[in-house]
Design an enzyme around this catalytic site. Sequence first.
Site, PDB file in Angstrom:
ATOM      1  N   HIS A 119      17.620  73.432  -1.543  1.00 54.26           N
ATOM      2  CA  HIS A 119      18.811  72.970  -2.252  1.00 54.26           C
ATOM      3  C   HIS A 119      20.026  73.116  -1.328  1.00 54.26           C
ATOM      4  O   HIS A 119      20.245  74.173  -0.726  1.00 54.26           O
ATOM      5  CB  HIS A 119      19.067  73.816  -3.504  1.00 54.26           C
ATOM      6  CG  HIS A 119      18.096  73.580  -4.626  1.00 54.26           C
ATOM      7  ND1 HIS A 119      17.141  72.595  -4.626  1.00 54.26           N
ATOM      8  CD2 HIS A 119      17.958  74.224  -5.819  1.00 54.26           C
ATOM      9  CE1 HIS A 119      16.458  72.639  -5.764  1.00 54.26           C
ATOM     10  NE2 HIS A 119      16.929  73.615  -6.502  1.00 54.26           N
TER      11      HIS A 119
ATOM     12  N   CYS B 288      18.356  78.510  -8.941  1.00 54.54           N
ATOM     13  CA  CYS B 288      18.045  78.248  -7.530  1.00 54.54           C
ATOM     14  C   CYS B 288      19.213  77.618  -6.761  1.00 54.54           C
ATOM     15  O   CYS B 288      19.391  77.879  -5.562  1.00 54.54           O
ATOM     16  CB  CYS B 288      16.794  77.386  -7.428  1.00 54.54           C
ATOM     17  SG  CYS B 288      16.719  76.062  -8.643  1.00 54.54           S
TER      18      CYS B 288
ATOM     19  N   ARG C 286      19.980  65.393  -8.169  1.00 51.76           N
ATOM     20  CA  ARG C 286      18.581  65.525  -7.699  1.00 51.76           C
ATOM     21  C   ARG C 286      18.405  64.523  -6.572  1.00 51.76           C
ATOM     22  O   ARG C 286      18.800  63.351  -6.708  1.00 51.76           O
ATOM     23  CB  ARG C 286      17.620  65.213  -8.844  1.00 51.76           C
ATOM     24  CG  ARG C 286      16.166  65.442  -8.503  1.00 51.76           C
ATOM     25  CD  ARG C 286      15.780  66.902  -8.452  1.00 51.76           C
ATOM     26  NE  ARG C 286      15.779  67.541  -9.757  1.00 51.76           N
ATOM     27  CZ  ARG C 286      15.784  68.864  -9.927  1.00 51.76           C
ATOM     28  NH1 ARG C 286      15.804  69.685  -8.886  1.00 51.76           N
ATOM     29  NH2 ARG C 286      15.793  69.376 -11.141  1.00 51.76           N
TER      30      ARG C 286
ATOM     31  N   GLU D 171      21.900  71.910 -15.829  1.00 48.42           N
ATOM     32  CA  GLU D 171      22.149  72.590 -14.555  1.00 48.42           C
ATOM     33  C   GLU D 171      23.631  72.942 -14.341  1.00 48.42           C
ATOM     34  O   GLU D 171      23.950  74.035 -13.890  1.00 48.42           O
ATOM     35  CB  GLU D 171      21.653  71.686 -13.415  1.00 48.42           C
ATOM     36  CG  GLU D 171      21.419  72.412 -12.106  1.00 48.42           C
ATOM     37  CD  GLU D 171      20.162  73.272 -12.094  1.00 48.42           C
ATOM     38  OE1 GLU D 171      19.539  73.461 -13.163  1.00 48.42           O
ATOM     39  OE2 GLU D 171      19.815  73.773 -11.015  1.00 48.42           O
TER      40      GLU D 171
HETATM   41  P1  NAP Z   1       6.185  74.394 -13.609  1.00 46.52           P
HETATM   42  O1  NAP Z   1       5.715  73.980 -12.274  1.00 46.52           O
HETATM   43  O2  NAP Z   1       6.315  73.372 -14.676  1.00 46.52           O
HETATM   44  O3  NAP Z   1       5.229  75.573 -14.138  1.00 46.52           O
HETATM   45  C1  NAP Z   1       5.334  76.080 -15.447  1.00 46.52           C
HETATM   46  C2  NAP Z   1       4.320  77.200 -15.664  1.00 46.52           C
HETATM   47  O4  NAP Z   1       4.479  77.702 -17.000  1.00 46.52           O
HETATM   48  C3  NAP Z   1       2.866  76.772 -15.555  1.00 46.52           C
HETATM   49  O5  NAP Z   1       2.108  77.874 -15.108  1.00 46.52           O
HETATM   50  C4  NAP Z   1       2.491  76.434 -17.008  1.00 46.52           C
HETATM   51  O6  NAP Z   1       1.103  76.644 -17.285  1.00 46.52           O
HETATM   52  C5  NAP Z   1       3.261  77.511 -17.747  1.00 46.52           C
HETATM   53  N1  NAP Z   1       3.611  77.069 -19.111  1.00 46.52           N
HETATM   54  C6  NAP Z   1       4.247  75.922 -19.484  1.00 46.52           C
HETATM   55  N2  NAP Z   1       4.374  75.879 -20.837  1.00 46.52           N
HETATM   56  C7  NAP Z   1       3.793  76.994 -21.307  1.00 46.52           C
HETATM   57  C8  NAP Z   1       3.561  77.513 -22.620  1.00 46.52           C
HETATM   58  N3  NAP Z   1       3.995  76.885 -23.725  1.00 46.52           N
HETATM   59  N4  NAP Z   1       2.910  78.694 -22.733  1.00 46.52           N
HETATM   60  C9  NAP Z   1       2.465  79.345 -21.641  1.00 46.52           C
HETATM   61  N5  NAP Z   1       2.641  78.913 -20.377  1.00 46.52           N
HETATM   62  C10 NAP Z   1       3.299  77.753 -20.210  1.00 46.52           C
HETATM   63  O7  NAP Z   1       7.647  75.091 -13.529  1.00 46.52           O
HETATM   64  P2  NAP Z   1       8.321  75.920 -12.322  1.00 46.52           P
HETATM   65  O8  NAP Z   1       9.097  75.013 -11.455  1.00 46.52           O
HETATM   66  O9  NAP Z   1       7.306  76.823 -11.728  1.00 46.52           O
HETATM   67  O10 NAP Z   1       9.431  76.754 -13.104  1.00 46.52           O
HETATM   68  C11 NAP Z   1       9.113  77.897 -13.875  1.00 46.52           C
HETATM   69  C12 NAP Z   1      10.391  78.605 -14.302  1.00 46.52           C
HETATM   70  O11 NAP Z   1      11.093  79.029 -13.127  1.00 46.52           O
HETATM   71  C13 NAP Z   1      11.368  77.723 -15.090  1.00 46.52           C
HETATM   72  O12 NAP Z   1      12.029  78.509 -16.049  1.00 46.52           O
HETATM   73  C14 NAP Z   1      12.346  77.258 -14.034  1.00 46.52           C
HETATM   74  O13 NAP Z   1      13.604  76.927 -14.555  1.00 46.52           O
HETATM   75  C15 NAP Z   1      12.425  78.508 -13.148  1.00 46.52           C
HETATM   76  N6  NAP Z   1      12.833  78.239 -11.763  1.00 46.52           N
HETATM   77  C16 NAP Z   1      12.222  77.258 -11.032  1.00 46.52           C
HETATM   78  C17 NAP Z   1      12.627  77.036  -9.723  1.00 46.52           C
HETATM   79  C18 NAP Z   1      12.033  75.966  -8.863  1.00 46.52           C
HETATM   80  O14 NAP Z   1      12.570  75.744  -7.750  1.00 46.52           O
HETATM   81  N7  NAP Z   1      10.980  75.281  -9.279  1.00 46.52           N
HETATM   82  C19 NAP Z   1      13.618  77.827  -9.169  1.00 46.52           C
HETATM   83  C20 NAP Z   1      14.198  78.847  -9.943  1.00 46.52           C
HETATM   84  C21 NAP Z   1      13.787  79.027 -11.233  1.00 46.52           C
HETATM   85  P3  NAP Z   1       0.022  75.425 -17.294  1.00 46.52           P
HETATM   86  O15 NAP Z   1      -0.220  75.062 -15.849  1.00 46.52           O
HETATM   87  O16 NAP Z   1      -1.138  76.075 -17.931  1.00 46.52           O
HETATM   88  O17 NAP Z   1       0.629  74.314 -18.091  1.00 46.52           O
END
Ligand code: NAP
Length: 346
Positions: free
Chosen positions: A243, A150, A236, A203
Amino acid sequence: MSKKYRVGILGATGTVGQRFCQLLENHPQFEITALAASDRSVGKPFAEACAWKLATPMPENVKNITVVPIEPPLDCDLVFSSLPSSVARETEETFARAGYPVISNSSSFRMDEDVPLLIPEINHDHLDLLEVQKKKRGFTKGFIVTNPNCAIMSFAPPLAALHNKFGVESVFVTTFQAVSGAGYPGVPTLDIMDNVMPYIAGEEPKVETEAQKILGKFNGERIEKADFLVSAQCFRVPVIDGHTASVRVKLKKTSTLEEVVEAISSYPSLDLISSPKPFMAITDEPDRPQPRLDRDRGNGMTITIGRLYPDNIFDYRFVGLSHNTLRGAAGAAVLNAELLIQQGLI
Ligand code: NAP
């Protein structure tokens, strides 16, 4: 009416997963038919499993979908993945092998030689890599494409414009990254309020390497990376979304400020449904861009650039801003999927 593709979301309950639900609610090409998450959520209706945190209401069409495990088969034609990288690698490969196009947000495959790291406006020709990927991994119908980290989205697009015209020699970047980038619940309040954290795990190596792949050239077998170095520090900051990147860039060819402004502001957008117009906007106001005021430009898909001046040590300096969960995550993946449809790849 044209065909709607049936979409599954892996990690649907998370920060990025919720953005997918929001963006796809009225999308003309996609309908959500499957939502998958961890054991914590499996078996529950989405409305119960998901702690919805967006300012728009949870879409009616997802509320009653029962959350399923992150394993094939899923009732869909393609999957968007927003899983933590710890589980993404194995899961995404399993889905691709089972015949699903996987459009991923996570970092697991971004730097693999046979996986496109896409920004459609910049390197859509990297999709030719999919033939190499299918052959190498023995995939039949399935494949994996990724979108960048991101923070990269706040400065790789202007770098692309400069690299095309003048060649980039080196980049010095400091990022100021929003808390939503850490997912939910993310950084503890007592760590981030009244504070700036000078460390985001994992990061800086991503920010120092992904742009060179994005701006690289496909040689028929792999991407030859662009040959500049990036030095990055990532912070952060107590911002919810958006960002910011403070950038200094050294160019290979001498250029005037007018030429640099022209290169960035004339860089074309695309004709995909989620393409912002413009792709990049330059602001002359001395105190912009700011996350709160500029992140939603172009439905959160335009990159805003300001404070673009000659630099005393490098050639130019600028500040870039992009919305991390839209342009830097779910919006980027939806744009990638629209490109794949336009190119006849799904
Ligand atoms: P998040 O809010 O922590 O959400 C994680 C998701 O994955 C939730 O749906 C969670 O389900 C699920 N999950 C976690 N552990 C799991 C497991 N062992 N098995 C199956 N499902 C699992 O994270 P996020 O910010 O959305 O980020 C998700 C991905 O996108 C990451 O790889 C991150 O690096 C990438 N990303 C994020 C952003 C950003 O700005 N946030 C930007 C670019 C890329 P439950 O709710 O059931 O726990």
